[in-house]
Write a protein that holds these residues in place. Structure first.
Motif, PDB file in Angstrom:
ATOM      1  N   PRO A   4      10.940 -10.992   1.113  1.00  0.00           N
ATOM      2  CA  PRO A   4      10.601  -9.574   1.203  1.00  0.00           C
ATOM      3  C   PRO A   4       9.278  -9.168   0.569  1.00  0.00           C
ATOM      4  O   PRO A   4       8.895  -8.019   0.669  1.00  0.00           O
ATOM      5  CB  PRO A   4      11.763  -8.889   0.497  1.00  0.00           C
ATOM      6  N   ASP A   5       8.580 -10.073  -0.064  1.00  0.00           N
ATOM      7  CA  ASP A   5       7.324  -9.687  -0.680  1.00  0.00           C
ATOM      8  C   ASP A   5       6.502 -10.946  -0.924  1.00  0.00           C
ATOM      9  O   ASP A   5       6.998 -12.063  -0.772  1.00  0.00           O
ATOM     10  CB  ASP A   5       7.591  -8.944  -1.997  1.00  0.00           C
ATOM     11  N   VAL A   6       5.285 -10.755  -1.315  1.00  0.00           N
ATOM     12  CA  VAL A   6       4.383 -11.870  -1.587  1.00  0.00           C
ATOM     13  C   VAL A   6       4.758 -12.477  -2.938  1.00  0.00           C
ATOM     14  O   VAL A   6       4.840 -11.756  -3.937  1.00  0.00           O
ATOM     15  CB  VAL A   6       2.916 -11.388  -1.598  1.00  0.00           C
ATOM     16  N   PRO A   7       4.999 -13.790  -2.986  1.00  0.00           N
ATOM     17  CA  PRO A   7       5.374 -14.413  -4.258  1.00  0.00           C
ATOM     18  C   PRO A   7       4.377 -14.128  -5.380  1.00  0.00           C
ATOM     19  O   PRO A   7       3.174 -14.036  -5.165  1.00  0.00           O
ATOM     20  CB  PRO A   7       5.384 -15.914  -3.919  1.00  0.00           C
ATOM     21  N   ASP A   8       4.954 -13.938  -6.555  1.00  0.00           N
ATOM     22  CA  ASP A   8       4.238 -13.717  -7.814  1.00  0.00           C
ATOM     23  C   ASP A   8       3.659 -12.317  -7.981  1.00  0.00           C
ATOM     24  O   ASP A   8       2.992 -12.051  -8.969  1.00  0.00           O
ATOM     25  CB  ASP A   8       3.154 -14.785  -8.055  1.00  0.00           C
ATOM     26  N   THR A   9       3.881 -11.403  -7.016  1.00  0.00           N
ATOM     27  CA  THR A   9       3.496 -10.015  -7.258  1.00  0.00           C
ATOM     28  C   THR A   9       4.571  -9.371  -8.137  1.00  0.00           C
ATOM     29  O   THR A   9       5.691  -9.879  -8.261  1.00  0.00           O
ATOM     30  CB  THR A   9       3.360  -9.216  -5.947  1.00  0.00           C
ATOM     31  N   ASP A  10       4.249  -8.237  -8.724  1.00  0.00           N
ATOM     32  CA  ASP A  10       5.220  -7.562  -9.589  1.00  0.00           C
ATOM     33  C   ASP A  10       6.480  -7.182  -8.822  1.00  0.00           C
ATOM     34  O   ASP A  10       7.597  -7.395  -9.301  1.00  0.00           O
ATOM     35  CB  ASP A  10       4.602  -6.310 -10.220  1.00  0.00           C
ATOM     36  N   SER A  11       6.326  -6.624  -7.611  1.00  0.00           N
ATOM     37  CA  SER A  11       7.513  -6.217  -6.858  1.00  0.00           C
ATOM     38  C   SER A  11       8.356  -7.421  -6.457  1.00  0.00           C
ATOM     39  O   SER A  11       9.586  -7.336  -6.426  1.00  0.00           O
ATOM     40  CB  SER A  11       7.116  -5.393  -5.638  1.00  0.00           C
TER      41      SER A  11
END
Length: 137
Positions: free
Chosen positions: A46-53
């Protein structure tokens, strides 16, 4: 006027994304507001790895949202969602293109590359505009 819904469908690696990019560019060049909904037959990250979200989701948040003054991105764990719930997010769109949903009843172009050449994006855009105008008469 409501957004016109149109699907670009086909099996994996059949050229759907390539055709979508061409049709989006052509409709945008003509001044239409285009939104897209991508169906994934499998689950997806569901999101780009290692981003805060992404870290928030990995820690257990069932939903995350990121926003700035110009855009937002939201992911939410939920069961039974379908594409129609997502259409409501784009009320200002002229056309919503769906990538996937080959078995749906939406008007669509089926990609069958490499067995068949991809349709010309300008021709697909012409067809969408014609049908959109009929819908909004």
């Amino acid at each position: 006027m409501r957004p016109y819904i149109y699907a670009i469908s086909g099996y994996k690696n059949s050229g759907k994304t390539t055709l979508m990019e061409g049709v989006i560019a052509e409709l945008t060049r003509r001044g239409y507001r285009v939104a897209t909904v991508k169906h994934d037959g499998h689950d997806f990250e569901p999101d780009v790895p290692d981003t805060d979200s992404w870290k928030h989701h990995r820690a257990g948040a069932y939903g995350t949202a990121v926003f700035s003054g110009n855009r937002f991105m939201m992911t939410k764990e939920c069961h039974g969602i379908d594409e129609t719930a997502l259409f409501a997010v784009f009320p200002e769109a002229d056309v919503i293109l769906i990538e996937g949903l080959k078995h749906s009843s939406y008007p669509k172009t089926i990609c069958n590359y490499p067995k068949e050449p991809l349709p010309n994006p300008c021709n697909v855009a012409d067809h969408i505009v014609t049908e959109m105008e009929k819908q909004n008469e």
